[in-house]
Design a protein around this motif. Structure first.
Motif, PDB file in Angstrom:
ATOM      1  N   ASP A   1       0.829  -1.215   0.000  1.00 24.31           N
ATOM      2  CA  ASP A   1       0.000   0.000   0.000  1.00 24.31           C
ATOM      3  C   ASP A   1       0.857   1.256   0.000  1.00 24.31           C
ATOM      4  N   SER A   2       2.117   1.129   0.479  1.00 20.40           N
ATOM      5  CA  SER A   2       2.998   2.294   0.324  1.00 20.40           C
ATOM      6  C   SER A   2       4.262   1.796  -0.363  1.00 20.40           C
ATOM      7  N   TYR A   3       4.584   2.455  -1.470  1.00 16.66           N
ATOM      8  CA  TYR A   3       5.660   1.958  -2.325  1.00 16.66           C
ATOM      9  C   TYR A   3       7.013   2.070  -1.646  1.00 16.66           C
ATOM     10  N   LYS A   4       7.860   1.068  -1.909  1.00 18.41           N
ATOM     11  CA  LYS A   4       9.233   1.080  -1.376  1.00 18.41           C
ATOM     12  C   LYS A   4      10.195   1.283  -2.548  1.00 18.41           C
ATOM     13  N   PRO A   5      11.406   1.811  -2.262  1.00 21.08           N
ATOM     14  CA  PRO A   5      12.342   2.079  -3.367  1.00 21.08           C
ATOM     15  C   PRO A   5      12.707   0.824  -4.178  1.00 21.08           C
ATOM     16  N   ASN A   6      13.074  -0.289  -3.544  1.00 20.74           N
ATOM     17  CA  ASN A   6      13.392  -1.492  -4.339  1.00 20.74           C
ATOM     18  C   ASN A   6      12.294  -2.511  -4.089  1.00 20.74           C
ATOM     19  N   PRO A   7      11.220  -2.454  -4.864  1.00 15.98           N
ATOM     20  CA  PRO A   7      10.011  -3.198  -4.478  1.00 15.98           C
ATOM     21  C   PRO A   7      10.197  -4.707  -4.453  1.00 15.98           C
ATOM     22  N   LEU A   8      11.102  -5.255  -5.328  1.00 14.24           N
ATOM     23  CA  LEU A   8      11.161  -6.720  -5.433  1.00 14.24           C
ATOM     24  C   LEU A   8      12.201  -7.336  -4.514  1.00 14.24           C
ATOM     25  N   ASP A   9      12.870  -6.488  -3.694  1.00 12.89           N
ATOM     26  CA  ASP A   9      13.976  -7.018  -2.891  1.00 12.89           C
ATOM     27  C   ASP A   9      13.574  -8.064  -1.863  1.00 12.89           C
ATOM     28  N   GLY A  10      12.415  -7.912  -1.270  1.00 12.80           N
ATOM     29  CA  GLY A  10      12.090  -8.814  -0.154  1.00 12.80           C
ATOM     30  C   GLY A  10      11.582 -10.181  -0.589  1.00 12.80           C
ATOM     31  N   TYR A  11      11.510 -10.431  -1.899  1.00 10.68           N
ATOM     32  CA  TYR A  11      10.875 -11.678  -2.346  1.00 10.68           C
ATOM     33  C   TYR A  11      11.918 -12.648  -2.885  1.00 10.68           C
ATOM     34  N   SER A  12      11.644 -13.943  -2.687  1.00 13.15           N
ATOM     35  CA  SER A  12      12.575 -14.941  -3.212  1.00 13.15           C
ATOM     36  C   SER A  12      11.786 -16.068  -3.854  1.00 13.15           C
ATOM     37  N   LYS A  13      12.483 -16.863  -4.654  1.00 13.67           N
ATOM     38  CA  LYS A  13      11.838 -17.973  -5.358  1.00 13.67           C
ATOM     39  C   LYS A  13      11.314 -18.981  -4.338  1.00 13.67           C
ATOM     40  N   ASP A  14      10.175 -19.595  -4.646  1.00  4.64           N
ATOM     41  CA  ASP A  14       9.536 -20.613  -3.788  1.00  4.64           C
ATOM     42  C   ASP A  14       8.950 -20.039  -2.502  1.00  4.64           C
ATOM     43  N   GLN A  15       8.906 -18.708  -2.377  1.00  3.34           N
ATOM     44  CA  GLN A  15       8.289 -18.111  -1.187  1.00  3.34           C
ATOM     45  C   GLN A  15       6.762 -18.239  -1.310  1.00  3.34           C
ATOM     46  N   LEU A  16       6.100 -18.503  -0.164  1.00  4.87           N
ATOM     47  CA  LEU A  16       4.636 -18.614  -0.187  1.00  4.87           C
ATOM     48  C   LEU A  16       4.018 -17.282   0.212  1.00  4.87           C
ATOM     49  N   LEU A  17       2.967 -16.888  -0.503  1.00  4.01           N
ATOM     50  CA  LEU A  17       2.336 -15.595  -0.229  1.00  4.01           C
ATOM     51  C   LEU A  17       0.821 -15.750  -0.251  1.00  4.01           C
ATOM     52  N   ARG A  18       0.151 -14.874   0.495  1.00  4.37           N
ATOM     53  CA  ARG A  18      -1.305 -14.802   0.341  1.00  4.37           C
ATOM     54  C   ARG A  18      -1.575 -13.780  -0.748  1.00  4.37           C
ATOM     55  N   CYS A  19      -2.382 -14.147  -1.724  1.00  2.00           N
ATOM     56  CA  CYS A  19      -2.624 -13.256  -2.863  1.00  2.00           C
ATOM     57  C   CYS A  19      -4.118 -13.010  -3.005  1.00  2.00           C
ATOM     58  N   PHE A  20      -4.443 -11.812  -3.457  1.00  2.00           N
ATOM     59  CA  PHE A  20      -5.828 -11.453  -3.757  1.00  2.00           C
ATOM     60  C   PHE A  20      -6.001 -11.543  -5.269  1.00  2.00           C
ATOM     61  N   LEU A  21      -7.055 -12.231  -5.726  1.00  2.00           N
ATOM     62  CA  LEU A  21      -7.256 -12.410  -7.170  1.00  2.00           C
ATOM     63  C   LEU A  21      -8.025 -11.221  -7.722  1.00  2.00           C
ATOM     64  N   LEU A  22      -7.342 -10.406  -8.528  1.00  2.00           N
ATOM     65  CA  LEU A  22      -7.991  -9.206  -9.075  1.00  2.00           C
ATOM     66  C   LEU A  22      -8.829  -9.551 -10.303  1.00  2.00           C
ATOM     67  N   GLY A  23      -8.308 -10.427 -11.145  1.00  2.00           N
ATOM     68  CA  GLY A  23      -9.040 -10.761 -12.368  1.00  2.00           C
ATOM     69  C   GLY A  23      -8.192 -11.668 -13.230  1.00  2.00           C
ATOM     70  N   ASN A  24      -8.794 -12.219 -14.273  1.00  2.00           N
ATOM     71  CA  ASN A  24      -8.122 -13.209 -15.106  1.00  2.00           C
ATOM     72  C   ASN A  24      -8.096 -12.724 -16.544  1.00  2.00           C
TER      73      ASN A  24
ATOM     74  N   LEU B   1      -2.792 -10.482  -9.695  1.00  2.00           N
ATOM     75  CA  LEU B   1      -2.864 -10.665  -8.247  1.00  2.00           C
ATOM     76  C   LEU B   1      -2.462  -9.364  -7.542  1.00  2.00           C
ATOM     77  N   SER B   2      -2.856  -9.278  -6.297  1.00  2.00           N
ATOM     78  CA  SER B   2      -2.435  -8.127  -5.486  1.00  2.00           C
ATOM     79  C   SER B   2      -1.998  -8.623  -4.123  1.00  2.00           C
ATOM     80  N   LEU B   3      -0.926  -8.010  -3.578  1.00  2.00           N
ATOM     81  CA  LEU B   3      -0.469  -8.364  -2.227  1.00  2.00           C
ATOM     82  C   LEU B   3      -0.729  -7.215  -1.258  1.00  2.00           C
TER      83      LEU B   3
END
Length: 1787
Positions: free
Chosen positions: A1215-1238, A1245-1247
């Motif tokens: 909800d508030s943007y960070k300077p390096n948005p993809l830094d905290g994520y890694s491969k095979d990490q599990l997340l709860r996602c909201f389905l926006l549309g197909n 998806l939205s986190l």
């Protein structure tokens, strides 16, 4: 016009110019002169049997008798051999490969030549040398741009070299002067096809060098445009084949064309005037076949020339159509100058040019391949032979390759051989055929090309030469590798020449091979060459836990870097180097050291690996060192026999070739079969159906015992001592026989003891008689000793329940094994007897002749079985009188194929006719023959024989044998009766006792002793089952239950059998305990698994039971029914990412769970379920997902449950943007996602927390932008950069909306290239923007990034020094400021300053004019900077790096601080082109009016007055040398004046004059004026540093030291070095200074300043320690204080703080230091720190006056930075202080 026509197309009647005809006549004579020599030559050569090229047919002389010949036809056509290649020979070639400096050219007949970059053409060579001489690197076209592979070129042999190996190296040239050497300008005709090279590029076309002096050839550009294969422009040096379109001025000017169509069809005709001296290859000619020979054709062409076509250049498809007199189109292939031999080609790819020649064959790359079974099709004695490969590809063997190099030739012998093995050497593009060799020495070479080698291979080679950097080793003639210096031995060799001699044979291992660049690296390190550990050839091989040998390539303070093969390398961190702590690894390790390293973690994608030496040494080495242990216990395997030993077989498990052992006793359940199988198996045989039963650190042990295999597969085993329970039944084998009992071994290496009393039901005195070693037994655990981890078992038949149907299964297996052995021996052994014996079976009748008859039996003979022993015991001849020679009929009881012995019986009841058996009837059996584990019995008087297996303890084992209906194997012709069927029918009600309870099934022993099984779903009604309960747990062991049969399992495989027929009976019945099913009135319907599966519907909720976890796939198997299992993936199992680590903790085996059906499919069978309560993905819901990839352009790629995939855009991560948005994520990490549309099957998806749990989420700082309508112009919004292009900066505002900021809206600076922005704004940079406008229809959003709009700093840093972009008012304001400044500047500087105004129109940097002085006077724009003290300006010197350095002289000089204002400038101009002038230039020149003329006159007068004033005014800057000289007479000691004079010369780049002025100054200035002299020396040093050499600078420096005080000179030079970024020199100088002036405090301080400016904080600390030792102790406090100040200014503020603290703790009364400390803290520290410092100071015990001063400062600080409260606090503290002081005074 007519004359032109005549010149171009001469008619018959036109008289030629006499000169020209003379030329022709002369040439003909020359040709004939050649002829006579040639005949003599040919005789010589024939005698020498050297060469088959014979002189050729003649050309008729036009005005000579016919008798004179020119080139006679050859006797025998042969190919071109390398020995016949001469310098000057013309050939047609085809480019094979192009490198930067050389082109490899394929020549006819498999030859190869090299075209060097210097042999292209003169103009190209000139261009190259110019480029080498000039520093300017103007783009020159390299060879890969000029030539492409497959290009056909005309070339000439320039030089023949002999390569190092003695082979010939042909150097070629395409220089037109050599190729077209024989042509003159007079002989040029329209229509000729010539080759040339582009000499220069002109406006409308190209001048082409065709190599004819005095002729200019021109190729118009428009003629090139339609050349289809080269749309770009031609380059200088480019090779072109062109047609002469027109010849003008007697051949002085020629026009060319390069249209491929025209050239392809242009056939050379005799009118073009070609003759044998100037004929060039590549010409197309019409030719007539004159003679057809076995080796080729002889043709006539161009009316009278003779040429040859060798067999390689006849079109293969047309070969049969070539007959004498046929007309063909041919291409000149090569021309031999001395013998005038012309070779032609009829191959279509040369005759139809424009087609590119294929440089690689149609198939794959076969070079180096060895091919067997090739047939020789034809032999060409002078040339070689043609072979045909098995796939019908024709190939050619050169005559030299038909035999070994030193052997004599014997072509007939070679031709007579039916089959040949050859090796493919190369592919010749010119001949479009592979060249092969029949030389054994070449075929047997293990390596022919670098591609044949691979890393890790052990190879043998010969030492060739020792170099400084290593040793060259030859593995074959043309494969050589380098052993780098560090790899010559395990240790570093000081004198390698003592160990290695040239020619020495050595063994190496390949480290890496780069086949393309032909680079091969080897190692001689013994530890690597002899290592038996697995090799790491790629990061994929380096699986965690594996150990391998590697070598250290680098030692750092954070660990060692170790390399393996193929440049695979990893890091051994400090803590993994050794079990002892190591501080400096270089003391313990050395580069090149070989060590065992264990892989701790490896990421093949990133090519990163972490290793450990410690773990490799500590022990688990065995485990990891051998990758053997990939095979698991209980897994079915196939293996290959490697070696037979006395008590077993050594085998290799396929496919990984892992070594294992198969003991002889484990070949079968039947001990008699074990030896049979051992005998029949041979090395290299494959054995299937093996299973691993035990593995330990030493080896893996396999078994082939079917019963043991069944127990492992069924899970009837204990994996560990802890799993053993009393009463458990196990299958094992006898390991050891002792007097007190037998030891029984079980899978997984468990061993139990069966005491003597528990071995058999009857008493035995000797344990050895009951069992054999290795015999398979059923055992039941009776006692457990937990402490000693021992257990006892019983083997008594009465106590052990053997599995249902076991006896039949064992019997069948045993007989199958025997059959297999018999067949194996019969097929292996070619003897007829074994094959005949193999065909015999029990119960078969034979006609025999009696051989001998004795009391103990008889022997017989048979005509069919010669060599076999046929015996009958006395029992089997009882009551029959036998005489030798008598004929009898006998029945076979047993055949022993190994000893070729047949046991028969001639008893009448057995030989009688067989009676048929009735099913269900009972017979008495009588044993007729015993053979170790088997017995043959007869059934009553039916004459039927069958085989039984005796039970372990006695022969009356009949009750254990239940018979099968028919013979299972080659089964000795028996029919067997099913005695007392123990099967159960479908729907039958049975009673039984619960034997074992497992989570998913219950074993029940039925009343008749058989075992039944109850599936977890058949225990209770579904309605009564609670979710999460364990149904089987409700049944206790030992309870009696009533059940009903609903199906069954096979006894051998335990596979569930579908219900097919109610009358069908089962070996192991499947039961149900559900009360509603037990009601016999209800009719049970049999259901097939497929029907059951299809009855489930997607989305339906069902009850199922957990049956198994798959830890690898992180999935779970559940069962719903005895015949249906389904799977649940991880994402469909859990709802909280925290559970992902151990999902098995949520569900237990056998637990009942409710699941939704996700997918049902019967083919292929798939039954997927979900435990999360949802079975499909729906828009607006929240689900778990797993990150599969992270892509900066897209965001996160996520795998969703139920096979879905989705993406999370960068703007939907938070909800508030960070300077390096993809830094905290890694491969095979599990997340709860909201389905926006197909969209197109992909989910958006939205986190954002506001989406995932809207109740708890805080209001979003950067809300979602769902549509363009939600945006408003003027709104400030943040977004991430998507890309930067010429159109502007594109910014992602949401997943679907991208805005754009045009370049002028992106930055306040003027930029002429978007790349400046893209360098500073990588994708996903977070920016604040302002919306300027929105085009809703098209969804366009225009943004601005300007600081004025966003309130944020500019996106580009100020340090780039870019000009500002100014508009409107600002521009006017800026301009007026400039004008003011200009007025303030004296005369000429005004003009120079003008050129520096940032121009908006002229974006390109103005080129330096000739009149450019090279010195630029510039001023600072900001007024406030001008007020800074001069001393500081020294630090502001910026070194600019573009172009040759110039001197910049600032307006407002200050030479006294060194040459601080002399600067190299990047752009310098005379300032003529100001903005104003640009505008003037654009207006047209007009006639001047009278008024204007008057004005001019006035201006001239004014200028004169000004000039006079200037001369009188000494404060103004002089403008020429004379003025300077005049002023210097007045004040000769003024260094400022001398320096201005120097600068004056430097502006005109007169360096030498400037030097001369300096030298004069040094002589002129009085010796008393030391400072003035020093200034000049400094200026001279500056001058030499900028324009001189190192030597000149050094000389000036040494002179300055003699004449001046040395210390300041050193200091000035150090400053000069530092400013011009010569850090190395500066550092060296400082080191000298601190040695020479170690007592001088200033030196230490300036060196410290320098180090800190360079960022060398640690070095500065070291320097401080040295300074304190060198300086007197009274200075130390000041020095530490000064260093602390320097730390604040250039280094680490914290460090500075600490230093001040330390000093002031020791010397608290030094208020001067406190004061400095406070100043620095105010500047650099936080408010909290500053206040804490003031509080310390006001409590010091110093004089009241000083404390008062500090209070004053404290108050000032608070007034400036604090709040009213904080000011009040200070005042209160002051009052408190006064009071305490007052009381102190009173006391």
């Amino acid at each position: 016009m007519a004359t032109m026509m005549e010149e171009d197309f001469p008619r018959g009647g036109t008289a030629k110019k006499p000169a020209e005809s003379k030329i022709v006549v002369q040439r003909t004579e020359v040709d004939n002169l050649f002829q006579s020599n040639e005949q003599a030559d040919s005789k010589k050569r024939k005698g020498a049997k050297e060469d088959g090229k014979k002189p050729k047919k003649q050309k008729m002389g036009k005005n000579k008798e016919d008798g004179l010949t020119l080139n006679a036809a050859v006797k025998c056509v042969e190919i071109l051999h390398s020995k016949n290649v001469k310098e000057g020979m013309l050939l047609l070639g085809c480019v094979k490969e192009v490198t930067d400096f050389e082109v490899t050219v394929s020549l006819p007949c498999g030859l190869q030549g090299f075209l060097s970059i210097k042999n292209i053409c003169d103009s190209y060579a000139k261009l190259l040398s110019e480029q080498l001489d000039s520093a300017d690197t103007e783009e020159i076209c390299s060879l890969p741009h000029l030539f492409y592979s497959g290009m056909v070129i005309r070339c000439v042999v320039a030089k023949l070299d002999v390569a190092k190996g003695g082979s010939l190296s042909i150097q070629l040239s395409v220089n037109p002067k050599l190729v077209n050497k024989a042509l003159t300008s007079g002989s040029l005709k329209a229509g000729m096809i010539l080759s040339g090279c582009v000499e220069s590029v002109e406006d409308h076309g190209y001048i082409v060098d065709i190599g004819i002096s005095g002729t200019k050839a021109f190729l118009p550009k428009k003629a090139v445009k339609d050349k289809h294969n080269n749309p770009e422009e031609l380059k200088v040096g480019q090779y072109v084949t062109s047609q002469v379109e027109g010849v003008k001025n007697d051949g002085r000017v020629v026009q060319l064309c390069v249209s491929p169509q025209t050239i392809a069809q242009a056939c050379t005709v005799s009118e073009h005037g070609w003759n044998l001296t100037n004929l060039v290859p590549g010409l197309l000619v019409k030719a007539t076949i004159k003679k057809v020979t076995k080796h080729g054709l002889i043709l006539d062409f161009l009316s009278s020339f003779s040429g040859q076509v060798d067999f390689l250049h006849m079109e293969p498809e047309q070969a049969s159509n070539y007959t004498e007199g046929t007309e063909v189109l041919a291409c000149v292939l090569y021309v031999e100058p001395s013998t005038r031999l012309v070779a032609l080609s009829l191959r279509s790819y040369l005759v139809q040019p424009g087609t590119r020649v294929d440089t690689s064959p149609a198939g794959d790359d076969r070079i180096g391949e060895v091919v067997k079974d090739c047939k020789m099709t034809t032999m060409h004695h002078m040339s070689g032979a043609m072979l045909e490969l098995p796939d019908k590809t024709p190939v050619f063997v050169h005559r030299n390759h038909l035999k070994e190099s030193k052997e004599p030739a014997n072509e007939n012998r070679v031709l007579a051989m039916p089959e040949h093995t050859c090796r493919i050497l190369d592919f010749s593009p010119m001949d479009q055929i592979h060249f092969v060799t029949l030389r054994k020495s070449v075929i047997e070479k293990p390596f022919y090309r670098y591609q044949d080698l691979h890393a890790g291979q052990v190879v043998e080679g010969t030492v060739s030469v020792l170099l400084n950097h290593g040793m060259v080793v030859h593995l074959s003639d043309h494969i050589k590798g380098l052993v780098p210096r560090t790899h010559l031995s395990d240790i570093i060799l000081k004198n390698p020449e003592k160990k290695y001699m040239e020619g020495m044979k050595i063994k190496c291992r390949v480290l890496s091979v780069d086949a393309e660049n032909k680079k091969l690296y080897l190692t001689r390190k013994k530890a690597l060459v002899e290592s038996s550990l697995p090799l790491f050839l790629s990061y994929a091989d380096a699986r965690p836990g594996h150990v391998s040998h590697g070598y250290i390539i680098c030692i750092k303070n954070f660990g060692c870097i170790v390399r393996f093969y193929n440049n695979v390398k990893g890091l051994v961190p400090m803590n993994e180097l050794s079990s002892e702590p190591i501080i400096s690894p270089e003391e313990f390790f050395y580069v090149g050291q070989v060590l065992k390293a264990k892989v701790l973690q490896c990421d093949p994608d990133k090519a990163k690996m972490v290793l450990s030496f410690k773990a490799a040494v500590e022990g688990d080495t065995q485990e990891s060192a051998k990758p053997q242990f990939d095979c698991e216990v209980g897994k079915r395997l196939e293996a290959k026999v490697l070696k037979k030993s006395v008590n077993g077989l050594e085998v290799a498990i396929l496919p990984d070739e892992i070594r294992a052992v198969l003991p002889t006793v484990h070949l079968s359940d039947h001990m008699s079969n074990c030896t049979l199988l051992w005998e029949s198996l041979q090395e290299g045989d494959n054995i299937s159906n093996l299973i691993c039963f035990c593995k330990n650190k030493q080896n893996i042990t396999l078994t082939k015992k079917p019963t043991v295999r069944w127990s492992l597969e069924e899970g009837m085993v204990a994996k560990d001592f802890s799993e053993i329970t009393v009463g458990m039944q196990l299958i094992g084998w006898i390991k050891n026989i002792m007097s007190y009992g037998v030891f029984v071994e079980f899978p997984y290496g468990l061993v139990g003891l069966a005491p003597k009393s528990a071995m058999t039901d009857k008493f035995i005195s000797d344990t050895a008689t009951a069992f054999q070693l290795g015999q398979t037994v059923f055992a039941k655990v009776t006692n457990l000793d937990e402490e000693k981890r021992r257990f006892l078992v019983t083997l008594k038949i009465s106590e052990v329940i053997s599995p249902e149907g076991d006896a039949q299964t064992r019997l069948i297996n045993g007989l199958q094994e025997r059959r297999a052995v018999t067949e194996m021996l019969a097929t292996r052994d070619e003897s007829d007897l074994r094959q005949q014996l193999a065909a015999l079976s029990v119960g078969q009748k034979l006609k025999l002749t009696v051989d001998t008859a004795k009391d103990n039996g008889a022997s017989f003979k048979s005509d069919d079985l010669i060599g076999a022993t046929i015996l009958a015991t006395k029992y089997h001849v009882m009551g029959v009188n036998l005489n030798p020679g008598q004929k009898v009929t006998a029945v076979i009881l047993h055949v022993d194929i190994l000893s070729a012995c047949v046991h028969v019986s001639i008893l009448s009841k057995l030989v009688a006719k067989k009676k048929s058996l009735n099913e269900g009837s009972k017979y008495t059996a009588m044993v007729q023959h015993i053979d170790k584990d088997f017995a043959v019995i007869s059934l009553d008087d039916t004459a039927q024989l069958t085989v039984i297996e005796p039970s372990c303890q006695e022969l009356q084992g009949l009750p254990l044998v239940s018979w099968e209906r028919s013979a299972p194997v080659r089964q000795r012709t028996t029919s067997e009766n099913q005695m007392g069927s123990k099967g159960h029918r479908f729907g039958e009600i049975v009673q039984g006792t619960v034997q074992t309870v497992k989570p998913t099934s219950i074993q029940v022993t039925l009343e008749d002793g058989s075992t039944g099984s109850v599936h977890v779903s058949e225990v209770m009604e579904v309605t009564e089952m609670c979710q999460g309960s364990f149904p089987t747990a409700s049944i206790k062991v030992g309870t009696v239950v009533t059940a009903r049969v609903i199906g069954g399992r096979e006894a051998t495989s335990h596979r569930f059998l579908p219900f097919s027929h109610p009358k069908f009976t089962y070996n192991i019945p499947e039961l149900t305990l559900i009360p509603s099913n037990l009601d016999t009135s209800t009719d049970l319907k049999p259901v097939k698994p497929k029907e059951k599966l299809n009855s489930y519907k997607v989305g339906e909720e069902i009850t199922c039971f957990v049956s198994k976890f798959n830890p690898d796939r992180k999935s779970m198997e559940v069962t719903t029914d005895p015949c249906v299992t389904g799977s649940v993936e991880l994402l469909a199992m859990i709802t909280d990412p925290k559970d992902a680590g151990h999902p098995e903790k949520l569900y237990k085996l056998g637990q009942a769970v409710r699941a939704k059906v996700v997918e049902v499919n019967s083919k292929p069978q798939r039954f997927a379920l979900s435990l999360t309560g949802v079975h499909k993905l729906e828009k607006g819901s929240v689900t778990l997902g797993m990150v599969t990839n992270i892509q900066p352009q897209v965001g996160l790629l996520v795998k969703l449950p139920f096979g879905g995939t989705g993406t999370v855009a960068v703007t939907d991560l938070a909800d508030s943007y960070k300077p390096n948005p993809l830094d905290g994520y890694s491969k095979d990490q599990l997340l709860r996602c909201f389905l926006l549309g197909n969209e197109n099957g992909k989910w958006q998806l939205s986190l954002r927390p506001s989406r995932l749990n809207p109740q708890q989420a805080k209001p979003a700082k950067d809300p979602e932008v769902l549509s363009v309508n939600k945006l408003k112009a003027g709104q400030i919004i943040r977004g991430y950069i998507k890309s930067v292009g010429e159109q502007g900066v594109f910014i992602r505002l949401s997943g679907s909306i991208t805005g754009r900021a045009q370049l002028q809206q992106s930055t306040k600076y003027f930029i002429n290239n978007h790349k400046v922005l893209s360098k500073h704004l990588p994708p996903n940079t977070l920016l604040t923007t302002k919306i300027l406008s929105i085009v809703k229809k098209e969804g366009l959003v225009n943004l601005s990034l300007l600081p004025a709009d966003t309130g944020k700093p500019d996106v580009l840093p100020e340090s780039l020094g870019l000009p500002l972009r100014l508009i409107g008012e600002e521009k006017k304001k800026h301009d007026t400021q400039q004008k003011k400044k200009k007025r303030a500047l004296p005369g000429s500087e005004e003009k120079q300053a003008e050129s520096e105004v940032p121009k908006k129109k002229k974006t390109k940097k103005a080129k330096t004019d000739d009149n450019d002085s090279g010195v630029e006077v510039y001023f600072r724009e900001e007024d406030d900077e001008e007020e800074e003290p001069k001393a500081d300006s020294a630090n502001q010197v910026a070194q600019s790096s573009a172009g040759p350095s110039r001197l910049q002289v600032a307006a407002g000089f200050s030479w006294d601080v060194g040459l601080s204002s002399l600067k190299p400038a990047s752009v310098a101009q005379d300032g003529d082109s100001s903005d104003g002038e640009d505008q003037d230039g654009s207006s047209k020149p007009q006639k001047k009016t009278r008024h204007e003329l008057e004005q001019e006159k006035k201006a001239a007068e004014k200028a004169l007055v000004q000039r006079e004033a200037e001369l009188m005014d000494s404060s103004l800057r002089p403008q020429d040398a004379a003025a300077f000289e005049r002023l210097l007479l007045a004040s000769p000691n003024s260094s400022l004046l001398w320096l201005q004079y120097m600068a004056h010369h430097l502006q005109a780049t007169q360096i030498e004059q400037a030097r001369a002025v300096a030298e004069r100054a040094l002589k002129t200035i009085s010796f008393r004026e030391e400072q003035e002299k020093l200034n000049v020396w400094v200026a001279l040093l500056n001058l030499e540093n900028m324009y001189g050499t190192e030597e000149s600078l050094k000389k000036v420096f040494e002179r300055a030291l003699q004449f001046c005080e040395p210390m300041p000179v050193y200091q000035q030079l150090a400053d000069i070095y530092a400013k011009s970024d010569k850090t190395k020199e500066a550092e060296a100088l400082y080191k000298t200074m601190v040695k020479r002036f170690r007592q001088n405090k200033a030196v230490w301080l300036s060196y410290g300043t320098f180090l800190l400016q360079q960022g060398q904080s640690d070095a500065a600390s070291g320097l401080l320690q040295r300074a304190l030792k060198s300086l007197p102790s009274k200075e130390s406090v000041d020095v530490i204080g000064k260093f602390a100040q320097l730390e604040f200014r250039y280094g680490d503020t914290e460090k500075g703080c600490a230093m001040f603290d330390k000093v002031l703790t020791s010397y608290p009364k030094r208020t001067d230091l406190w004061s400095v400390f406070i100043d620095l803290m105010v500047k650099h520290g936080s408010q909290k720190e500053v206040r804490a410092l003031f509080d310390r100071v006001i409590h010091l015990s110093v004089s009241v006056k000083k404390i008062k001063f500090f209070f004053k400062r404290y108050l000032e600080y608070e007034k400036k930075h604090g709040t009213p409260q904080s000011i009040q606090t200070v005042k209160e503290k002051a009052i408190e202080f006064v009071e305490t002081k007052g009381t102190d005074a009173a006391n």
